[in-house]
Every structure is written in C-alpha cells, then in structure tokens.
Design an enzyme around this catalytic site. Structure first.
Site, mmCIF file in Angstrom:
data_model
loop_
_atom_site.group_PDB
_atom_site.id
_atom_site.type_symbol
_atom_site.label_atom_id
_atom_site.label_comp_id
_atom_site.label_asym_id
_atom_site.label_seq_id
_atom_site.Cartn_x
_atom_site.Cartn_y
_atom_site.Cartn_z
ATOM 1 N N HIS A 172 -9.284 23.440 -2.881
ATOM 2 C CA HIS A 172 -9.994 24.328 -1.946
ATOM 3 C C HIS A 172 -11.463 23.927 -1.780
ATOM 4 C CE1 HIS A 172 -6.889 27.578 -1.502
ATOM 5 N NE2 HIS A 172 -6.403 26.916 -2.530
ATOM 6 N N ASP A 385 -19.670 22.896 1.246
ATOM 7 C CA ASP A 385 -18.649 23.921 1.076
ATOM 8 C C ASP A 385 -17.299 23.332 1.454
ATOM 9 O OD1 ASP A 385 -17.682 26.456 0.556
ATOM 10 O OD2 ASP A 385 -19.284 27.437 1.702
#
Ligand code: F6P
Length: 512
Positions: A172, A385
């Site tokens: 992720h 991110d």
C-alpha cells in the site's frame, strides 16, 4: 463487481478490520475499522466466507480469543484470527522494523531510519507467527492475500513452513528507488520474500519500475516480459507476476453520503461561522510523510506574498493522532502546534480573523464529509505517499464541482489526478504559496472543468475496480497448480551482493 471465485480467501494484514478496545469495566469493545481495504474486502468475505488474520492492537496481557472477538463483532460472517503480539514484539516489529525502518526508507527519509539489528529479528519472528496462523487456517485451494509492508517476509516464512499455497501481496505504500532501497541492510531478504508470492501488486507504475530496477541490481538472470498493467518477471527459476493497481475509494457511497442533508447543513454552518472567505482544508494522519509543517510554512508564505488573502482565507488543518509512542511522531505534534501558534500569533486580527483553525483528533464521519463539502480548496501535499485517499475523497465529495485540489506530485494519486489538480512540489514553499493563491483566484469555470476530470477518473477506477483488477490478475497469473521446480533459494546474487542477508540474523548468529 467481479467477485473472485475463490471460496477460501485468506487475508492477512497487520491490523484486523476492527478497532478493538476495552471499556472501563474491561469488557471488549469492537467496532468496524474504516479505510479502503476494509470497505473493499468485507462484502467479499461476507458473501463468500473466508478468513482475516491480523493483530488486535491490544497489549498482550489484555488480548482476546478469536471466539470473544467474533462474538463482540456480532458474528462478522467470516473467520477472524487474531495474532497476539508481546510488548517486545510491538516495539521491535511494529514500531521498530515496520515504522522506524521500512516506513521512513520507503518514503525517501533514510535519515529517519533506526537500523537496529534486533528490529529485524522481531520482524522475522512476527512474520513467522503470521505465516503459521495462515498455514493453520488456509485450505489447500485457498488464495492468501497478504497486505503491506509489515508482512513482506510472510512469503519466505510460508515456504519455510512447507505451506504450498496460492499467494498474492499488495504494497500500500511506495516502493523506493534503487538508491534508497540499497541502504537497507536486509534488502536481499525482502526482495527474495516478495518473489515468493504469485502476484505482487504496487500502487503505481513508479513503484513497479523501482521494484524491477532493484531486482535487476541485486540478482543475476532477471527477465521481464509482457506489457500493460501486469508484467511477468523471472529471477532464476522463479516466475512472478508484478502489476500496478492504484487503490480507489467507494465513489458512489462517498458521493451519496456527501449529498445527505445533515452533511449539507453542517457544511453550511461552517461557512456561516467563517463568513466571506474561502476555506482551505487539510486532513492528515499525524505523520512526517504528510508534509504538514512545509504546508503550514507555505500557507504563511502565501499570506506574506499575497496580502489580499488575509481575512479572505482560513486554513482548517485536522491532524488525526497516530503512532504517538514513536518519538518522531510525538515530536512532530509539538512542532506542528508551535508553528500553528506562531503563524496565528503573527497574523490574527483581534476580534476577527484567525488564519489557521487547528483540530487534533479523529473526526466523526459526518464532520469529515462536511469539511470536505465546505472547503473551496484542499491542500494534499505529502512528501511522498503510496496513494493518498484524502485527495480522492475530497474530489468525490465536491458534488458542486466548484473546488480546487492542490496536490503533491509525490502522492501516488498524482498519476491519476494531474490533469485536474494544481500540482506542486511540497518542498517548494514559494511554489506551494503561489498555488494557494492561484487556487484562491481560480475562476469557477476552470474549477469545474478540472474537478469534473478528476471525479470522472475517481469514479472509473473506484475501489471495486481495484479489487476486480487485482483478482483478475490473480486468476490469470497465479496458477492453481503450483510449480514444483522452485529451488529453495531462487535467483543468483550479483557480484558484491551479500548472500548473508538472505539469512535471518538469528540463524546467522547460531551458525557462527
Ligand atoms: O498507510 C499505511 C498504514 O499502515 C495504513 O494501512 C493504516 O491505516 C495507517 O498506515 C495507520 O497505521 P497504523 O496501523 O500504524 O496505525
């Protein structure tokens, strides 16, 4: 949605899909967790059955049994297997290796890493625990889907355990570039472990490219074939599929909830409290990767460079508490609060305008939606991110499409939203300040045009698209008949690479 036909889906993630706690009398309190993974997987598990393996987050002395958990969760419709962690494991595996080594390194912050060898030992130990729980709970035809950076080594541990299962892994967070990854003392082991899975999924093309480049650097005999979303990668006699699958949100559900009268009312109330100005909004987990300090400095810079913004904009910055036992997180909170206070001290007009409204807590879902709807501009400026779902949630809730997203080029979401967002380099304080001003001035027509593009993309590649495309790749790429010719340690090392780091350090110590 194309629901996978695997009847026996086993999900392993560091945390279970529940927030587990104890009330004053010591009774177990269990409520569903939020977040993309949980939203996507719960309907599938409820429909098909299956198992979710994860840590409750409770201290070992307070931990609970699977039966107690299932009962307090009101029988979720699938098996829940809690993995209990000792206090030392929480420190070494969760806080240490996961969040003081992989987390900062994979977010390009190597100077924040604490490369303590004992952290690696705990990482191996806990990954072994998870692998054992998987092997004990999976059927021979199960598909095991392992999630995220806490559990990379489960691949190796499953093989050591002799469990021959169909497996897939999804990262992720970002996968770093080669220069970053090479700093990791255990780089070879982690790559080898990833190669144990049948399918490896990354968020973006950038991450997949970095991974393949690291393989090429650290192994001989690497071949890459195919094109498009999923590639076939060979390392020695090992074959794995490697794809990029940008995670999405449940667009329809967010848009529906954002349109609810209660949300509209709260959004209106916010504007009534802060009249005649544009609301700028930031909401982030307390984390140094989110770029909160630089964002605040850029906001200050915007007020200096463009004085007409004063009294006309308010920044609402929400920070959600997270990982506060780790000193860097604790210190970051103090730094944010000092900076907010400095900026407010510098610009506040007595009896009137306060430039930054700062909130330090989790928001209830209706309040979050109301902030999303009320804000004319969202500032999503992480240093790096994996994806950043705030960017997608904000656009989805912008049902009037009259809003602006200022987005870091280092967020995974940038690959999908760059044609609509105002893209910024979060390190460029003057550049972000100018983007803030540009967002403030942007004509309605341009706002709508940009927002419409982004919402279309978010709707098209929503959460269910993400799950379907991942499972499609599993069906195509992860054979039911597992290969029998895989050697124990696949892939030759390149010259100069250290074969020792393919061994757990504790085994190396024992061997010496
Ligand atoms: O973004 C990575 C992630 O691990 C998420 O899965 C999770 O929601 C968030 O960070 C918070 O993590 P933690 O489990 O450390 O509280």
């Amino acid at each position: 949605m194309n629901i996978p036909h695997e009847k026996q889906l086993v999900i392993a993630s560091n945390r279970l899909p529940f927030v587990v706690g104890r009330d004053h009398d010591g009774a177990l309190e269990v409520r569903p967790a939020s977040g993309g993974l949980v939203t996507a997987m719960l309907p599938i598990l409820r429909e098909n059955g299956g198992t979710w393996i994860g840590w409750t987050g409770l201290p070992e002395k307070d931990d609970c049994s699977a039966a107690a958990l299932a009962q307090s969760a009101g029988d979720p419709g699938f098996n829940v297997v809690p993995v209990s962690l000792s206090d030392e494991e929480v420190v070494g595996f969760y806080e240490g290796f996961s969040n003081e080594i992989i987390w900062p390194l994979f977010h390009d912050l190597p100077s924040f890493c604490e490369f303590a060898p004992s952290h690696w030992d705990y990482y191996l130990q806990v990954n072994r625990k998870f692998a054992r729980a998987i092997a004990d709970n999976a059927a021979p035809d199960s598909l095991v889907w392992v999630h995220d950076y806490h559990l990379i080594n489960v691949g190796t541990e499953l093989r050591r355990h002799g469990a021959r299962l169909r497996t897939a892994f999804f990262l992720h967070i970002p996968f770093p570039s080669i220069d970053m990854f090479m700093k990791l003392p255990w780089r070879q082991s982690l790559l080898r472990s990833l190669l144990e899975y049948g399918l490896i999924g990354f968020q973006t093309l950038r991450d997949r490219r970095n991974f393949v480049q690291c393989l090429r650097q650290l192994f001989r005999d690497v071949s890459v074939s195919g094109k498009g979303q999923v590639l076939q990668v060979g390392v020695g006699d090992r074959r794995v599929a490697v794809g990029h699958f940008p995670i999405g949100i449940d667009f329809a559900d967010f848009a529906r909830r954002a349109a609810a009268p209660e949300v509209r009312e709260r959004a209106r109330a916010l504007h009534n409290l802060l009249p005649d100005r544009q609301l700028f909004f930031g909401v982030d987990r307390l984390d140094y990767t989110k770029g909160i300090l630089l964002r605040l400095r850029a906001f200050r810079e915007a007020l200096i460079r463009h004085p007409e913004l004063r009294q006309r904009v308010t920044l609402i910055q929400v920070v959600v508490p997270s990982r506060e036992h780790i000193s860097r997180y604790f210190d970051l909170r103090t730094q944010i609060e000092q900076l907010v206070s400095r900026i407010n001290g510098e610009f506040t007009e007595p009896g009137g305008w306060v430039p930054i409204h700062y909130v330090f807590r989790s928001l209830d879902p209706v309040d979050l939606l109301a902030y999303y709807r009320a804000a004319e501009v969202a500032l999503v400026t992480p240093l790096k991110d994996g994806m950043n779902l705030v960017a997608k949630e904000y656009c989805t809730c912008s049902i009037e499409e009259n809003c602006v997203l200022v987005l870091s080029e280092f967020a995974g979401a940038a690959a999908q939203l760059r044609s609509g967002a105002l893209m910024v380099n979060p390190h460029d304080i003057e550049g972000v300040a100018d983007a803030i001003y540009r967002a403030f001035c942007m004509p309605e027509e341009e706002r709508r045009r940009r927002m419409r593009r982004m919402r279309r993309e978010i709707m098209r590649r929503d959460l269910f698209w993400w799950v379907s495309s991942f499972f499609n790749a599993v069906s195509k790429e992860v054979p039911h008949e597992l290969q029998t010719n895989q050697s124990d340690e696949h892939g030759a090392l390149v010259d100069g690479a250290n074969p020792a780091d393919a061994q757990p350090r504790e085994l190396q110590r024992r061997a010496s």
